[in-house]
Write a protein that holds these residues in place. Structure first.
Motif, PDB file in Angstrom:
ATOM      1  N   GLY A  43       0.919  -1.067  -0.117  1.00  0.00           N
ATOM      2  CA  GLY A  43      -0.028   0.033  -0.201  1.00  0.00           C
ATOM      3  C   GLY A  43       0.984   1.270  -0.134  1.00  0.00           C
ATOM      4  O   GLY A  43       0.474   2.186  -0.681  1.00  0.00           O
ATOM      5  N   ALA A  44       2.102   1.244   0.868  1.00  0.00           N
ATOM      6  CA  ALA A  44       2.763   2.504   0.852  1.00  0.00           C
ATOM      7  C   ALA A  44       3.501   2.741  -0.660  1.00  0.00           C
ATOM      8  O   ALA A  44       3.556   3.820  -0.962  1.00  0.00           O
ATOM      9  N   SER A  45       3.793   1.835  -1.379  1.00  0.00           N
ATOM     10  CA  SER A  45       4.572   2.011  -2.538  1.00  0.00           C
ATOM     11  C   SER A  45       3.509   2.384  -3.528  1.00  0.00           C
ATOM     12  O   SER A  45       3.809   3.154  -4.268  1.00  0.00           O
ATOM     13  N   ALA A  46       2.296   2.098  -3.437  1.00  0.00           N
ATOM     14  CA  ALA A  46       1.143   2.397  -4.233  1.00  0.00           C
ATOM     15  C   ALA A  46       0.896   3.964  -4.023  1.00  0.00           C
ATOM     16  O   ALA A  46       0.721   4.625  -5.103  1.00  0.00           O
ATOM     17  N   GLY A  71      -5.767  -2.823   1.886  1.00  0.00           N
ATOM     18  CA  GLY A  71      -6.285  -2.264   0.723  1.00  0.00           C
ATOM     19  C   GLY A  71      -7.369  -1.211   1.098  1.00  0.00           C
ATOM     20  O   GLY A  71      -7.513  -0.233   0.461  1.00  0.00           O
ATOM     21  N   ILE A  72      -7.954  -1.418   2.263  1.00  0.00           N
ATOM     22  CA  ILE A  72      -9.031  -0.580   2.849  1.00  0.00           C
ATOM     23  C   ILE A  72      -8.575   0.608   3.293  1.00  0.00           C
ATOM     24  O   ILE A  72      -8.863   1.891   2.843  1.00  0.00           O
ATOM     25  N   GLU A  73      -7.210   0.585   3.706  1.00  0.00           N
ATOM     26  CA  GLU A  73      -6.706   1.635   4.258  1.00  0.00           C
ATOM     27  C   GLU A  73      -6.126   2.787   3.157  1.00  0.00           C
ATOM     28  O   GLU A  73      -6.518   4.004   3.007  1.00  0.00           O
ATOM     29  N   VAL A  74      -5.735   2.051   2.054  1.00  0.00           N
ATOM     30  CA  VAL A  74      -5.125   2.756   0.834  1.00  0.00           C
ATOM     31  C   VAL A  74      -6.305   3.328   0.371  1.00  0.00           C
ATOM     32  O   VAL A  74      -6.257   4.533  -0.199  1.00  0.00           O
ATOM     33  N   LEU A  75      -7.474   2.589   0.118  1.00  0.00           N
ATOM     34  CA  LEU A  75      -8.690   3.247  -0.627  1.00  0.00           C
ATOM     35  C   LEU A  75      -9.044   4.577   0.189  1.00  0.00           C
ATOM     36  O   LEU A  75      -9.414   5.789  -0.378  1.00  0.00           O
ATOM     37  N   GLY A  76      -9.082   4.427   1.470  1.00  0.00           N
ATOM     38  CA  GLY A  76      -9.314   5.704   2.285  1.00  0.00           C
ATOM     39  C   GLY A  76      -8.339   6.709   1.948  1.00  0.00           C
ATOM     40  O   GLY A  76      -8.781   7.906   2.059  1.00  0.00           O
ATOM     41  N   ARG A  77      -7.216   6.579   1.855  1.00  0.00           N
ATOM     42  CA  ARG A  77      -6.138   7.524   1.545  1.00  0.00           C
ATOM     43  C   ARG A  77      -6.397   8.202   0.016  1.00  0.00           C
ATOM     44  O   ARG A  77      -6.251   9.527   0.066  1.00  0.00           O
ATOM     45  N   LEU A  78      -6.776   7.194  -0.755  1.00  0.00           N
ATOM     46  CA  LEU A  78      -7.427   7.839  -2.047  1.00  0.00           C
ATOM     47  C   LEU A  78      -8.320   8.659  -1.963  1.00  0.00           C
ATOM     48  O   LEU A  78      -8.340   9.731  -2.776  1.00  0.00           O
ATOM     49  N   ARG A  79      -9.368   8.492  -1.220  1.00  0.00           N
ATOM     50  CA  ARG A  79     -10.756   9.332  -1.325  1.00  0.00           C
ATOM     51  C   ARG A  79     -10.388  10.381  -0.585  1.00  0.00           C
ATOM     52  O   ARG A  79     -11.157  11.510  -0.825  1.00  0.00           O
ATOM     53  N   ASP A  80      -9.441  10.647   0.275  1.00  0.00           N
ATOM     54  CA  ASP A  80      -9.149  11.894   0.846  1.00  0.00           C
ATOM     55  C   ASP A  80      -8.386  12.642   0.165  1.00  0.00           C
ATOM     56  O   ASP A  80      -8.095  13.861   0.503  1.00  0.00           O
ATOM     57  N   ASN A  81      -7.685  12.194  -1.000  1.00  0.00           N
ATOM     58  CA  ASN A  81      -6.666  13.031  -1.832  1.00  0.00           C
ATOM     59  C   ASN A  81      -7.468  13.748  -3.019  1.00  0.00           C
ATOM     60  O   ASN A  81      -8.084  12.821  -3.851  1.00  0.00           O
ATOM     61  N   PRO A  82      -7.561  15.017  -3.224  1.00  0.00           N
ATOM     62  CA  PRO A  82      -8.409  15.657  -4.320  1.00  0.00           C
ATOM     63  C   PRO A  82      -8.038  15.016  -5.729  1.00  0.00           C
ATOM     64  O   PRO A  82      -8.758  15.151  -6.888  1.00  0.00           O
ATOM     65  N   TYR A  83      -6.915  14.598  -5.755  1.00  0.00           N
ATOM     66  CA  TYR A  83      -5.965  14.198  -7.065  1.00  0.00           C
ATOM     67  C   TYR A  83      -6.490  13.100  -7.677  1.00  0.00           C
ATOM     68  O   TYR A  83      -6.454  12.609  -8.686  1.00  0.00           O
ATOM     69  N   LEU A 105     -16.813  -0.887   0.095  1.00  0.00           N
ATOM     70  CA  LEU A 105     -17.979  -0.357  -0.819  1.00  0.00           C
ATOM     71  C   LEU A 105     -18.364   0.944  -0.076  1.00  0.00           C
ATOM     72  O   LEU A 105     -18.542   2.072  -0.633  1.00  0.00           O
ATOM     73  N   ASN A 106     -18.362   1.003   1.366  1.00  0.00           N
ATOM     74  CA  ASN A 106     -18.612   2.182   1.919  1.00  0.00           C
ATOM     75  C   ASN A 106     -17.702   3.241   1.558  1.00  0.00           C
ATOM     76  O   ASN A 106     -18.191   4.622   1.774  1.00  0.00           O
ATOM     77  N   LEU A 107     -16.331   2.907   1.471  1.00  0.00           N
ATOM     78  CA  LEU A 107     -15.402   3.943   1.149  1.00  0.00           C
ATOM     79  C   LEU A 107     -15.372   4.453  -0.305  1.00  0.00           C
ATOM     80  O   LEU A 107     -14.497   5.301  -0.538  1.00  0.00           O
ATOM     81  N   GLY A 108     -16.144   3.932  -0.948  1.00  0.00           N
ATOM     82  CA  GLY A 108     -16.111   4.385  -2.472  1.00  0.00           C
ATOM     83  C   GLY A 108     -15.555   3.500  -3.418  1.00  0.00           C
ATOM     84  O   GLY A 108     -15.281   3.962  -4.800  1.00  0.00           O
TER      85      GLY A 108
END
Length: 694
Positions: A43-46, A71-83, A105-108
């Motif tokens: 997740g960190a390298s992604a 992967g759930i944590e990575v998804l959360g980081r993705l949805r918090d980043n506007p880019y 699914l709840n995280l998007g």
């Protein structure tokens, strides 16, 4: 870049994230043919790859259970980043628990797939997600354009009922959604658009699916404005009309600018009167109407008398105000359907139409002469002017615009030559005169080069008939006309500007003759007078001209006398005095010619470095019988004596005139009593004869 690389770069980029190389290999094998791929094993390298914000992937496939960061944590980081917020994400896992799926699914997460995943399923899911993502991007862009566009946008259904409008529509029209939804766009109609225009509009929309043009609308507050509108048709998959999309902008400012430009193109910016272009169009239309109605036209050319003097003495701002007031008076002298135009400078044109046009034109011309001769009050200055008017009639004098204008112009110049404040109708004789004038002007251009100009010399004597010198007088020996009198070509030379090269030729030729006199015993003491026109004297390089000619001919400048007239005192007197003082320091003498006939200004007379006053022949002619002329001559002589100036009388033709002038105190004379203007050989013979007399 090779074509292969270019095609490769067009493929969507997918980021594959899984801690097991085996799983990555399976996904790479399934997707490598259709997509560009990047891989990460944690997740960190992604997140590190995504944080670079360059070449972001179109899709991320993310393993749920990975050591360190799930992967759930990575998804959360993705949805918090506007880019990375909008990047589609597929979560994959071997865990069948519903809890992880719901968390993802709840995280998007867009999809949640259970391992193992078939190759075909993976490819189809990836393709669908990327396509839906692109469609959503287009919709977001369309929504953004719709909401924030500077143009008003209106969407109607196939029955032309309004479905939606944007903020720019509300700002422009004053209507919001609640006012217009479900209604026909006719509520915007101003009533100024013809039914035929609507018919053409709908014909284009139904035939071509597009229409663009100008239209007038009415806002909610009742104000009317022009708009530029585009209407496009949106069709469904089977080709039926689904929506109409209209976008438009207010073009009021454009229309105002267009009208200003149009007005400036056809009107004089100073007076607001129609200009030459507008006059041409109006005259063409008026001639057609007059021809159809069996009417006549009068074209009146007007020129303000002495306007140049106003500009030269009081400045252009006063001159401009005079033109503005004159234009207003001209408009007051004609009917509403007549036209007053300004050609430029102080030239105006009046167009009259109707029956008995010659009589009506004469009435209007008299009215104009009367109104424009009344005083003008400008900046505490009370100014007087008048106007010279030339009139040409259609169809009597010409049936073409150019000929009609030219004939009116010719008549105006005849009126001006008669002293101004008069009007003159064009005649065929004037046309002959104009052609003759042009022919003479063309011939005058070549007269110097062809050596057709000559200097004649008229004797000037003292009270004992002893030669003092001469006045150099120009003559034109024309090959066809013979000897042309100066009064026939000098005014033409002044008007055309030829007086400058002619004046220089006269000065140069006279100084060459003065040099010859200096070298002969019986003529070395003679003084030669040369006339200098005001235009010639005001040249910036006149001093240089005189210095160069005097030095080149090596003459004694004290033997050269420049004759200037009182008209030179009309403007720039201070500059005139400076020029005269410089030349006086060189040794050149000055004589004031025609004194008493024009603009005698005594306050300047005492400051001018003059040597001589010249009594005009108009006072000498009747001096023996006219008491007024006697008094004037006596005054001029007394004035000259008080100013320590010599005085010479010209036009002396009888012995009685000479004796009377001597009795008044005049001792220098010029006129037919002593000699007519004669060629140089005859003059020198006369000098020799007079010198030989006891």
């Amino acid at each position: 870049m090779s074509d292969g690389n270019r095609i490769q770069n067009k493929k969507p980029l997918i980021l594959l994230v899984d801690d097991l190389p085996t799983n990555l290999h399976v996904m790479v094998s399934a997707l490598k043919s259709n997509f560009r791929l990047k891989t990460a094993t944690s997740g960190a390298s992604a997140l590190a790859l995504l944080n670079l914000q360059t070449d972001l992937p179109k899709l991320v496939i993310l393993d749920v259970k990975m050591p360190g960061m799930s992967g759930i944590e990575v998804l959360g980081r993705l949805r918090d980043n506007p880019y990375t917020l909008a990047i589609p994400v597929i979560l994959v896992s071997a865990d069948l628990s519903e809890q992880n799926e719901l968390a993802g699914l709840n995280l998007g997460a867009d999809e949640y797939l259970i391992k193992p995943i078939s190759k075909d399923t993976l490819i189809i899911r990836v393709h669908n997600l990327i396509r839906r993502s692109e469609e959503r991007s287009k919709l977001r862009l369309a929504a953004y354009v719709f909401n924030f566009s500077g143009e008003a946008i209106m969407i109607t259904d196939r029955n032309n009922h309004i479905l939606d409008v944007n903020a720019a529509f509300t700002k422009l029209t004053g209507y919001d959604n609640a006012d217009v939804l479900g209604r026909n766009p006719k509520l915007l109609s101003s009533g100024r658009t013809a039914q035929e225009e609507y018919r053409i509009l709908w014909e284009a929309i139904l035939k071509d699916g597009f229409w663009q043009g100008e239209m007038w609308d009415r806002r909610k507050d009742g104000s009317v404005y022009p708009k530029m509108m585009t209407i496009s048709v949106v069709r469904d998959r089977v080709g039926d009309i689904e929506f109409y999309l209209a976008n438009f902008v207010d073009i009021s400012r454009y229309k105002e600018s267009e009208q200003r430009i149009e007005h400036l193109a056809h009107h004089d910016p100073l007076t607001g009167l129609p200009n030459r272009l507008h006059l041409q169009i109006f005259l063409e239309q008026s001639m057609l109407i007059a021809r159809r109605n069996s009417e006549q036209l009068a074209v009146m050319f007007l020129d303000l008398d002495r306007f140049k003097n106003v500009n030269d003495t009081l400045g252009h701002s006063v001159g401009d105000e005079l033109l503005i007031q004159a234009a207003a008076r001209l408009k007051a002298c004609v009917r509403d359907y007549d036209t007053v135009a300004r050609l430029g400078g102080d030239e105006f044109v009046v167009i009259l139409r109707g029956q008995d046009i010659a009589v009506n034109a004469a009435i209007v011309a008299k009215k104009i002469n009367l109104h424009l001769s009344q005083p003008f009050l400008i900046d505490a200055n009370t100014l007087r002017t008048s106007t010279s008017i030339g009139i040409a009639l259609y169809p009597d004098n010409a049936d073409q615009i150019d000929d009609l204008m030219k004939n009116a112009d010719t008549a105006m110049y005849i009126a001006k030559s008669e002293g101004g404040n008069v009007f003159t109708f064009f005649s065929s004789v004037m046309n002959l005169h104009a052609h003759e004038k042009m022919r003479m002007e063309n011939q005058l251009y070549d007269a110097i080069e062809k050596q057709e100009l000559h200097l004649y010399y008229q004797m000037q004597v003292d009270h004992l008939h002893r030669p003092l010198g001469a006045e150099a007088l120009i003559r034109w020996l024309h090959p066809e006309r013979g000897l042309v009198p100066p009064m026939q070509f000098i005014p033409l030379a002044e008007e055309s500007g030829l007086i400058l090269p002619i004046g220089r030729w006269v000065l140069d030729t006279a100084c060459a003759q003065l040099k010859a006199w200096q070298d002969a015993a019986h003529t070395r003491d003679l003084i030669l007078s040369v006339n200098v026109s005001p235009k010639q004297f005001r040249q910036d390089d006149f001093i240089t001209q005189v210095q160069e000619i005097v030095q080149r001919h090596a003459i004694n400048p004290a033997r050269l006398k420049l004759e200037i007239t009182e008209s030179v005192l009309l403007k720039n007197v201070e500059d005139l005095i400076v020029t005269m003082n410089v030349l006086k320091a060189l040794g050149v003498q000055f004589s004031l010619d025609d004194f008493g006939t024009g603009y005698s200004c005594l306050q300047y007379l005492k400051r001018l470095p003059l040597n001589e006053l010249k009594i005009d022949q108009s006072f000498v002619r009747d001096i023996t019988s006219d008491s007024n002329d006697k008094a004037i001559v006596r005054t001029i002589i007394a004035m000259a004596q008080n100013l320590n100036l010599d005085v010479i009388a010209e036009g002396v033709e009888t012995e009685e005139q000479r004796r009377l002038l001597m009795d008044k105190g005049c001792s220098h004379f010029q006129g037919y009593l002593f000699s007519k203007p004669i060629p140089i050989d005859d003059f020198e013979e006369l000098v020799k004869t007079l010198n030989d007399c006891p």
